[in-house]
Scaffold this motif. Sequence first.
Motif, PDB file in Angstrom:
ATOM      1  N   UNK A 255      93.525  84.113 146.370  1.00  0.00           N
ATOM      2  CA  UNK A 255      92.199  84.259 145.502  1.00  0.00           C
ATOM      3  C   UNK A 255      90.950  84.385 146.135  1.00  0.00           C
ATOM      4  N   UNK A 256      90.893  83.402 147.099  1.00  0.00           N
ATOM      5  CA  UNK A 256      89.520  83.667 148.078  1.00  0.00           C
ATOM      6  C   UNK A 256      89.781  84.947 148.850  1.00  0.00           C
ATOM      7  N   UNK A 257      90.780  85.549 149.290  1.00  0.00           N
ATOM      8  CA  UNK A 257      90.833  86.761 149.748  1.00  0.00           C
ATOM      9  C   UNK A 257      90.405  87.840 148.858  1.00  0.00           C
ATOM     10  N   UNK A 258      90.801  87.998 147.680  1.00  0.00           N
ATOM     11  CA  UNK A 258      90.461  88.709 146.616  1.00  0.00           C
ATOM     12  C   UNK A 258      88.950  88.583 146.441  1.00  0.00           C
ATOM     13  N   UNK A 259      88.263  87.764 146.370  1.00  0.00           N
ATOM     14  CA  UNK A 259      87.022  87.285 146.167  1.00  0.00           C
ATOM     15  C   UNK A 259      86.240  88.102 147.244  1.00  0.00           C
ATOM     16  N   UNK A 286      90.180  77.658 135.759  1.00  0.00           N
ATOM     17  CA  UNK A 286      91.410  77.469 136.993  1.00  0.00           C
ATOM     18  C   UNK A 286      90.889  77.918 138.169  1.00  0.00           C
ATOM     19  N   UNK A 287      89.821  79.132 138.338  1.00  0.00           N
ATOM     20  CA  UNK A 287      89.184  79.571 139.634  1.00  0.00           C
ATOM     21  C   UNK A 287      88.572  78.516 140.312  1.00  0.00           C
ATOM     22  N   UNK A 288      88.182  77.465 139.664  1.00  0.00           N
ATOM     23  CA  UNK A 288      87.282  76.500 140.561  1.00  0.00           C
ATOM     24  C   UNK A 288      88.146  75.714 141.565  1.00  0.00           C
ATOM     25  N   UNK A 289      89.406  75.771 141.160  1.00  0.00           N
ATOM     26  CA  UNK A 289      90.297  74.831 142.327  1.00  0.00           C
ATOM     27  C   UNK A 289      90.341  75.659 143.594  1.00  0.00           C
ATOM     28  N   UNK A 290      90.060  77.031 143.809  1.00  0.00           N
ATOM     29  CA  UNK A 290      90.305  77.819 144.968  1.00  0.00           C
ATOM     30  C   UNK A 290      88.699  77.965 145.251  1.00  0.00           C
ATOM     31  N   UNK A 291      87.745  77.620 144.688  1.00  0.00           N
ATOM     32  CA  UNK A 291      86.314  77.825 144.891  1.00  0.00           C
ATOM     33  C   UNK A 291      85.703  79.209 144.768  1.00  0.00           C
ATOM     34  N   UNK A 292      86.578  80.001 143.705  1.00  0.00           N
ATOM     35  CA  UNK A 292      86.279  81.371 143.497  1.00  0.00           C
ATOM     36  C   UNK A 292      85.186  81.635 142.427  1.00  0.00           C
ATOM     37  N   UNK A 293      84.018  82.083 142.446  1.00  0.00           N
ATOM     38  CA  UNK A 293      83.233  82.531 141.363  1.00  0.00           C
ATOM     39  C   UNK A 293      83.197  83.834 141.157  1.00  0.00           C
ATOM     40  N   UNK A 294      83.929  84.175 140.118  1.00  0.00           N
ATOM     41  CA  UNK A 294      84.187  85.539 139.500  1.00  0.00           C
ATOM     42  C   UNK A 294      82.737  86.286 139.257  1.00  0.00           C
ATOM     43  N   UNK A 295      82.796  87.571 138.818  1.00  0.00           N
ATOM     44  CA  UNK A 295      81.458  88.256 138.470  1.00  0.00           C
ATOM     45  C   UNK A 295      81.623  88.044 136.973  1.00  0.00           C
ATOM     46  N   UNK A 296      82.627  88.156 136.434  1.00  0.00           N
ATOM     47  CA  UNK A 296      82.970  88.163 135.012  1.00  0.00           C
ATOM     48  C   UNK A 296      84.049  86.974 134.590  1.00  0.00           C
ATOM     49  N   UNK A 297      83.722  86.321 133.577  1.00  0.00           N
ATOM     50  CA  UNK A 297      84.798  85.434 133.537  1.00  0.00           C
ATOM     51  C   UNK A 297      85.390  85.494 131.797  1.00  0.00           C
ATOM     52  N   UNK A 298      86.379  86.121 131.725  1.00  0.00           N
ATOM     53  CA  UNK A 298      86.968  86.285 130.303  1.00  0.00           C
ATOM     54  C   UNK A 298      87.720  85.088 129.672  1.00  0.00           C
ATOM     55  N   UNK A 299      86.978  84.571 128.352  1.00  0.00           N
ATOM     56  CA  UNK A 299      87.526  83.295 127.691  1.00  0.00           C
ATOM     57  C   UNK A 299      87.851  83.680 126.052  1.00  0.00           C
ATOM     58  N   UNK A 300      88.985  83.013 126.006  1.00  0.00           N
ATOM     59  CA  UNK A 300      89.258  82.940 124.358  1.00  0.00           C
ATOM     60  C   UNK A 300      90.105  81.803 124.207  1.00  0.00           C
ATOM     61  N   UNK A 301      91.022  81.832 123.360  1.00  0.00           N
ATOM     62  CA  UNK A 301      91.937  80.738 122.987  1.00  0.00           C
ATOM     63  C   UNK A 301      91.325  79.314 122.712  1.00  0.00           C
ATOM     64  N   UNK A 302      91.308  78.542 123.883  1.00  0.00           N
ATOM     65  CA  UNK A 302      90.835  77.141 123.774  1.00  0.00           C
ATOM     66  C   UNK A 302      89.445  76.986 123.282  1.00  0.00           C
ATOM     67  N   UNK A 303      88.498  77.894 123.926  1.00  0.00           N
ATOM     68  CA  UNK A 303      87.148  77.881 123.597  1.00  0.00           C
ATOM     69  C   UNK A 303      86.984  77.861 122.001  1.00  0.00           C
ATOM     70  N   UNK A 304      87.582  78.130 121.272  1.00  0.00           N
ATOM     71  CA  UNK A 304      87.313  78.345 119.871  1.00  0.00           C
ATOM     72  C   UNK A 304      88.056  77.199 119.217  1.00  0.00           C
ATOM     73  N   UNK A 305      88.567  76.248 119.798  1.00  0.00           N
ATOM     74  CA  UNK A 305      89.051  74.979 119.108  1.00  0.00           C
ATOM     75  C   UNK A 305      90.163  75.257 118.209  1.00  0.00           C
ATOM     76  N   UNK A 306      90.894  76.426 118.393  1.00  0.00           N
ATOM     77  CA  UNK A 306      91.938  76.684 117.256  1.00  0.00           C
ATOM     78  C   UNK A 306      91.723  77.796 116.595  1.00  0.00           C
ATOM     79  N   UNK A 307      90.366  78.043 116.382  1.00  0.00           N
ATOM     80  CA  UNK A 307      90.017  79.104 115.554  1.00  0.00           C
ATOM     81  C   UNK A 307      89.619  80.589 116.447  1.00  0.00           C
TER      82      UNK A 307
END
Length: 475
Positions: A255-259, A286-307
Motif C-alpha cells: 500500500x505504501x508503494x502504491x501511495x 483501514x488505510x491508517x494501519x499502513x500510514x497511507x493517506x489517500x487523495x480521495x476516501x470513498x465511504x458508505x455502509x457503516x457511516x449511515x448507521x444502517x441507513x
Amino acid sequence: MTTISPADIDASTGEAGPNDADPNAAAAILARQATRESAARTYARSLPIVPTRATGSWITGADGRRYLDFLAGAGTLATGHNHPAVVASIERVLRSGAPLHVLDMATPQKDAFTEELANTLPAGLREDPKLLFCGPTGADAVEAALKLAHTVTGRQNVLAFTGAYHGMTAGALAVTGKVPVKEPLPTPSSVVRLPFPYPYRCPFGVGGPASAEISAHYVEQLLDDPCGGITSPAAMILEVVQGEGGVVPAPDGWLRAMRELTSRRGIPLIVDEVQTGVGRTGTFWACERAGVVPDMLVMSKAIGGGLPLAVVAYRADLDVWAPGAHAGTFRGNQLAMAAGLATLRLVRDHGLSERAAVVGDRLLAGLNHIARGTEIVGDVRGRGLMLGVEIVDPHREPDRTGARPPDAARAAAIRSACLDRGLIIELGGRHDAVLRLLPPLTITDEEADLALEILADAIALSGSPELSGAAERMG
C-alpha cells in the motif's frame, strides 16, 4: 477512552422471538418474494429466512428461530441491529419535526454529522477535507470519485486491480474485477487492470510476500515503460482489504508503494473504504494501519448507521467541481446522518476499532485451529472483523504454489449447515468459495466462540454423506 464492556454497549442478545411465530407464514412470504421479485435477488436465495426482529448480533425469523448474524448487512451494521443509541438518535430527529428531505441544504443534523465525520478522517486528510454527499450507495460514491479524478486531471485511464469490487453502476462496474457481472455489458477501454497481491493464489505463481513485491515492481515498471501502452492515468482505485474478492488484505508495504508511486507521478489515489471503514479492520479507516493517506476516501455502509448514505472525502485542492457537477436526490438523508452520527460516536467513544482488532484476533486464532484439523480449508485470512476462510478440494491437484482448486459447492453446503445451526455467514471470492465473516463490532467473546463452534461443526460435517451429497447437488 471510557472503559466499558462489549455487553454494555451492545444491545441485548435478544428475546425468544415473536409470540406469533409461524413457520408456514415464513414459507409463504418467501414463496411470494420468489414470484414477485427480480431474478437478480441474492441473499434471499442463500439465506431463506424472514427476519422480523433484530437486536445486537441476533436476528429472529418469522418462524421464531434466532440467528447469530455474522453478515451484519454486508458490514453495514457496525454497532449491530437496533443499537439503543442509534435508535434514540433517529427518534430524536423524528420527534423534533425536522424535515427529513432537504436535498443538499444545510441542517443542524448535517452540520453535526459532518463535524464528527471530518474528525475521524486519517491524519493528513482531516485537516482540510472537502466532503461530497452522493446518492445512497457506495457505488455512487465511487462514480463521484472517478468523475472528480477525470475532471481534475483531464485524463482518461483509471488503474484498477484484479479481485476488486466497487459497485454495480457503469463506472464502478468498469473498475470491478468480477467477470460474471460484467460479461453481458460493454466494458470501457479506459480501465487498466493490475494484479492485486494475493499470497494464497498468487497471480505471479510465487506466493507469499514475493507476491506483493512483484506486484509493486510490475505496476511501477508498467507506468514508466514508454511502450507499456498506458497514457497518464486519471486515478488509481483500490481496496485495503478486498471484501467481495475473497477477504484479501493488501500488505502494508505494498500500500505504501502504491501511495508513493502515485504521488510521485501526480496520480490521484482513491481508496474505497465502503466496507472496511468505521473500525471494521481494527483501525478507524483501514488505510491508517499502513500510514497511507489517500487523495480521495470513498465511504458508505457503516457511516449511515444502517441507513443509506454515501460520502467522498477528498483534498481541498481537488475541489474543482462546478455546482451540480455531481448530485443525487437522496444525498441529504437526515435520518441516516442521525444514525451515522451516533454510530461514529459509539465507535470512537467505546474503542470499537480496538475491540474489532482484539476479537478479530480471537476469531482468527479459532479459525486457524479449525483449519489445522481439516484438508478442505486452504487459507484463513483477514483483518479485525473482516475474515475469510477459503474452502478447497483436497483431492484435486494444487497449483505451483500449493493452493488447491476452490470448492464452491462445499462452501455453499457449509453456509447452509451454518444457517441450519443458527449462524448467518456469506460467501465471496473466486468462485464463491470463501466463507466470509462480517459480524458487528459489538460482538462478545461468547458470541465469537459460539460462531466458531458452529463453523467447526459445519466444516467437520462437510465430509459426511449428507453434506457431501448437498455439495454435489449445489455443484
